[in-house]
Design a protein around this motif. Sequence first.
Motif, PDB file in Angstrom:
ATOM      1  N   SER A  60       0.818  -1.217   0.000  1.00 55.49           N
ATOM      2  CA  SER A  60       0.000   0.000   0.000  1.00 55.49           C
ATOM      3  C   SER A  60       0.853   1.270   0.000  1.00 55.49           C
ATOM      4  O   SER A  60       0.351   2.349  -0.308  1.00 55.49           O
ATOM      5  N   GLU A  61       2.122   1.169   0.321  1.00 57.78           N
ATOM      6  CA  GLU A  61       3.006   2.336   0.365  1.00 57.78           C
ATOM      7  C   GLU A  61       3.814   2.515  -0.925  1.00 57.78           C
ATOM      8  O   GLU A  61       4.559   3.471  -1.058  1.00 57.78           O
ATOM      9  N   LEU A  62       3.647   1.593  -1.867  1.00 61.63           N
ATOM     10  CA  LEU A  62       4.368   1.639  -3.133  1.00 61.63           C
ATOM     11  C   LEU A  62       3.392   1.873  -4.272  1.00 61.63           C
ATOM     12  O   LEU A  62       2.253   1.411  -4.227  1.00 61.63           O
ATOM     13  N   SER A  63       3.829   2.596  -5.295  1.00 62.29           N
ATOM     14  CA  SER A  63       3.016   2.764  -6.494  1.00 62.29           C
ATOM     15  C   SER A  63       3.908   2.629  -7.722  1.00 62.29           C
ATOM     16  O   SER A  63       5.029   3.123  -7.745  1.00 62.29           O
ATOM     17  N   VAL A  64       3.389   1.922  -8.723  1.00 62.62           N
ATOM     18  CA  VAL A  64       4.085   1.709  -9.991  1.00 62.62           C
ATOM     19  C   VAL A  64       3.171   2.270 -11.072  1.00 62.62           C
ATOM     20  O   VAL A  64       2.021   1.871 -11.184  1.00 62.62           O
ATOM     21  N   GLU A  65       3.692   3.216 -11.855  1.00 59.30           N
ATOM     22  CA  GLU A  65       2.875   3.897 -12.857  1.00 59.30           C
ATOM     23  C   GLU A  65       3.657   4.039 -14.154  1.00 59.30           C
ATOM     24  O   GLU A  65       4.837   4.384 -14.138  1.00 59.30           O
ATOM     25  N   ALA A  66       2.981   3.760 -15.268  1.00 56.75           N
ATOM     26  CA  ALA A  66       3.587   3.940 -16.590  1.00 56.75           C
ATOM     27  C   ALA A  66       2.810   5.018 -17.320  1.00 56.75           C
ATOM     28  O   ALA A  66       1.586   4.967 -17.395  1.00 56.75           O
ATOM     29  N   ARG A  67       3.544   5.996 -17.842  1.00 60.81           N
ATOM     30  CA  ARG A  67       2.910   7.092 -18.582  1.00 60.81           C
ATOM     31  C   ARG A  67       3.899   7.619 -19.613  1.00 60.81           C
ATOM     32  O   ARG A  67       5.005   8.029 -19.270  1.00 60.81           O
ATOM     33  N   GLU A  68       3.488   7.594 -20.875  1.00 62.97           N
ATOM     34  CA  GLU A  68       4.260   8.172 -21.975  1.00 62.97           C
ATOM     35  C   GLU A  68       5.723   7.749 -21.960  1.00 62.97           C
ATOM     36  O   GLU A  68       6.618   8.568 -21.825  1.00 62.97           O
ATOM     37  N   HIS A  69       5.982   6.459 -22.067  1.00 66.53           N
ATOM     38  CA  HIS A  69       7.334   5.901 -22.135  1.00 66.53           C
ATOM     39  C   HIS A  69       8.158   6.126 -20.873  1.00 66.53           C
ATOM     40  O   HIS A  69       9.385   6.097 -20.936  1.00 66.53           O
ATOM     41  N   THR A  70       7.510   6.388 -19.741  1.00 60.99           N
ATOM     42  CA  THR A  70       8.227   6.571 -18.484  1.00 60.99           C
ATOM     43  C   THR A  70       7.589   5.697 -17.425  1.00 60.99           C
ATOM     44  O   THR A  70       6.382   5.758 -17.203  1.00 60.99           O
ATOM     45  N   LEU A  71       8.402   4.878 -16.770  1.00 64.10           N
ATOM     46  CA  LEU A  71       7.958   4.061 -15.647  1.00 64.10           C
ATOM     47  C   LEU A  71       8.380   4.788 -14.378  1.00 64.10           C
ATOM     48  O   LEU A  71       9.551   5.122 -14.207  1.00 64.10           O
ATOM     49  N   THR A  72       7.421   5.056 -13.491  1.00 63.35           N
ATOM     50  CA  THR A  72       7.700   5.753 -12.239  1.00 63.35           C
ATOM     51  C   THR A  72       7.350   4.839 -11.081  1.00 63.35           C
ATOM     52  O   THR A  72       6.233   4.327 -11.008  1.00 63.35           O
ATOM     53  N   HIS A  89      19.842   3.448  17.554  1.00 66.23           N
ATOM     54  CA  HIS A  89      20.481   3.495  16.233  1.00 66.23           C
ATOM     55  C   HIS A  89      19.395   3.273  15.199  1.00 66.23           C
ATOM     56  O   HIS A  89      18.597   2.347  15.316  1.00 66.23           O
ATOM     57  N   ARG A  90      19.357   4.095  14.174  1.00 69.18           N
ATOM     58  CA  ARG A  90      18.365   3.950  13.109  1.00 69.18           C
ATOM     59  C   ARG A  90      19.110   3.745  11.793  1.00 69.18           C
ATOM     60  O   ARG A  90      19.609   4.692  11.199  1.00 69.18           O
ATOM     61  N   GLY A  91      19.171   2.486  11.337  1.00 73.38           N
ATOM     62  CA  GLY A  91      19.873   2.146  10.106  1.00 73.38           C
ATOM     63  C   GLY A  91      18.931   1.808   8.967  1.00 73.38           C
ATOM     64  O   GLY A  91      19.358   1.712   7.832  1.00 73.38           O
ATOM     65  N   ILE A  92      17.654   1.604   9.261  1.00 72.74           N
ATOM     66  CA  ILE A  92      16.668   1.302   8.232  1.00 72.74           C
ATOM     67  C   ILE A  92      16.025   2.613   7.801  1.00 72.74           C
ATOM     68  O   ILE A  92      15.422   3.314   8.607  1.00 72.74           O
ATOM     69  N   ALA A  93      16.171   2.915   6.527  1.00 75.12           N
ATOM     70  CA  ALA A  93      15.666   4.189   6.008  1.00 75.12           C
ATOM     71  C   ALA A  93      14.142   4.179   5.964  1.00 75.12           C
ATOM     72  O   ALA A  93      13.530   3.182   5.594  1.00 75.12           O
ATOM     73  N   LYS A  94      13.543   5.291   6.345  1.00 69.82           N
ATOM     74  CA  LYS A  94      12.098   5.457   6.257  1.00 69.82           C
ATOM     75  C   LYS A  94      11.760   6.625   5.342  1.00 69.82           C
ATOM     76  O   LYS A  94      10.727   7.236   5.482  1.00 69.82           O
ATOM     77  N   ARG A  95      12.627   6.917   4.419  1.00 71.61           N
ATOM     78  CA  ARG A  95      12.406   8.073   3.571  1.00 71.61           C
ATOM     79  C   ARG A  95      11.639   7.695   2.304  1.00 71.61           C
ATOM     80  O   ARG A  95      11.715   6.570   1.813  1.00 71.61           O
ATOM     81  N   ALA A  96      10.939   8.659   1.797  1.00 70.16           N
ATOM     82  CA  ALA A  96      10.192   8.472   0.559  1.00 70.16           C
ATOM     83  C   ALA A  96      11.164   8.530  -0.621  1.00 70.16           C
ATOM     84  O   ALA A  96      12.243   9.110  -0.532  1.00 70.16           O
ATOM     85  N   PHE A  97      10.765   7.912  -1.719  1.00 74.30           N
ATOM     86  CA  PHE A  97      11.608   7.932  -2.911  1.00 74.30           C
ATOM     87  C   PHE A  97      10.730   7.956  -4.153  1.00 74.30           C
ATOM     88  O   PHE A  97       9.542   7.641  -4.109  1.00 74.30           O
ATOM     89  N   GLU A  98      11.352   8.370  -5.244  1.00 71.46           N
ATOM     90  CA  GLU A  98      10.723   8.328  -6.556  1.00 71.46           C
ATOM     91  C   GLU A  98      11.808   8.035  -7.571  1.00 71.46           C
ATOM     92  O   GLU A  98      12.800   8.753  -7.658  1.00 71.46           O
ATOM     93  N   ARG A  99      11.635   6.961  -8.322  1.00 70.70           N
ATOM     94  CA  ARG A  99      12.629   6.549  -9.315  1.00 70.70           C
ATOM     95  C   ARG A  99      11.932   6.450 -10.668  1.00 70.70           C
ATOM     96  O   ARG A  99      10.867   5.870 -10.781  1.00 70.70           O
ATOM     97  N   ARG A 100      12.558   7.031 -11.701  1.00 70.27           N
ATOM     98  CA  ARG A 100      11.972   7.027 -13.051  1.00 70.27           C
ATOM     99  C   ARG A 100      12.883   6.258 -14.004  1.00 70.27           C
ATOM    100  O   ARG A 100      14.107   6.363 -13.927  1.00 70.27           O
ATOM    101  N   PHE A 101      12.238   5.506 -14.897  1.00 72.42           N
ATOM    102  CA  PHE A 101      12.940   4.748 -15.923  1.00 72.42           C
ATOM    103  C   PHE A 101      12.328   5.105 -17.273  1.00 72.42           C
ATOM    104  O   PHE A 101      11.103   5.140 -17.402  1.00 72.42           O
ATOM    105  N   GLN A 102      13.164   5.354 -18.272  1.00 73.61           N
ATOM    106  CA  GLN A 102      12.691   5.618 -19.625  1.00 73.61           C
ATOM    107  C   GLN A 102      12.487   4.281 -20.329  1.00 73.61           C
ATOM    108  O   GLN A 102      13.387   3.441 -20.341  1.00 73.61           O
ATOM    109  N   LEU A 103      11.309   4.085 -20.911  1.00 71.42           N
ATOM    110  CA  LEU A 103      10.984   2.847 -21.605  1.00 71.42           C
ATOM    111  C   LEU A 103      11.058   3.072 -23.113  1.00 71.42           C
ATOM    112  O   LEU A 103      10.669   4.122 -23.609  1.00 71.42           O
ATOM    113  N   ALA A 104      11.526   2.062 -23.812  1.00 74.10           N
ATOM    114  CA  ALA A 104      11.576   2.125 -25.275  1.00 74.10           C
ATOM    115  C   ALA A 104      10.170   1.940 -25.836  1.00 74.10           C
ATOM    116  O   ALA A 104       9.233   1.588 -25.120  1.00 74.10           O
TER     117      ALA A 104
END
Length: 153
Positions: A60-72, A89-104
């Motif tokens: 529920s905390e992850l989203s995968v979206e494809a739009r106009e040759h871009t996977l986010t 000690h806090r070694g496990i990251a709880k930060r948000a992220f966004e990663r984009r990939f260009q699709l052929a």
Amino acid sequence: MRHFDFSPLYRSTVGFDRLFTMLDSLGQPDQSQTYPPYNIERTGENAYRITMAVAGFDESELSVEAREHTLTIKGEKSEDKGEESQFLHRGIAKRAFERRFQLADHVEIKSASLKNGLLHVDLVREIPEAAKPRRIEITSVASQPKQIEAQTL
């Protein structure tokens, strides 16, 4: 790495602006983004898999979206409203992220699954029949049967 000026090519090409923008962005990669780590692998002739380490994230905390040759792929950690705990000690990251990939062209998402803290996104390249190469049969003029024309009186 060198920066190339694509502006002369814009004057003599039509419809390639997306390609030039992509080449520009590849020339200057974002070195600051290393979280979360990921792999890109080829699993078949036209099949690929992106595996991303997202330990601690729920579906529920992850989203995968494809739009106009871009996977986010986005991950947003929900706030724990429960017990207030004090970390030594806090070694496990709880930060948000966004990663984009260009699709052929013609690459589509087949499935996405989360298992053992790894997000697997399976991609497949399906080229439509109209875009596939086809064989054109060549006929010669000599091989066609000749017709005799008769004159009627």
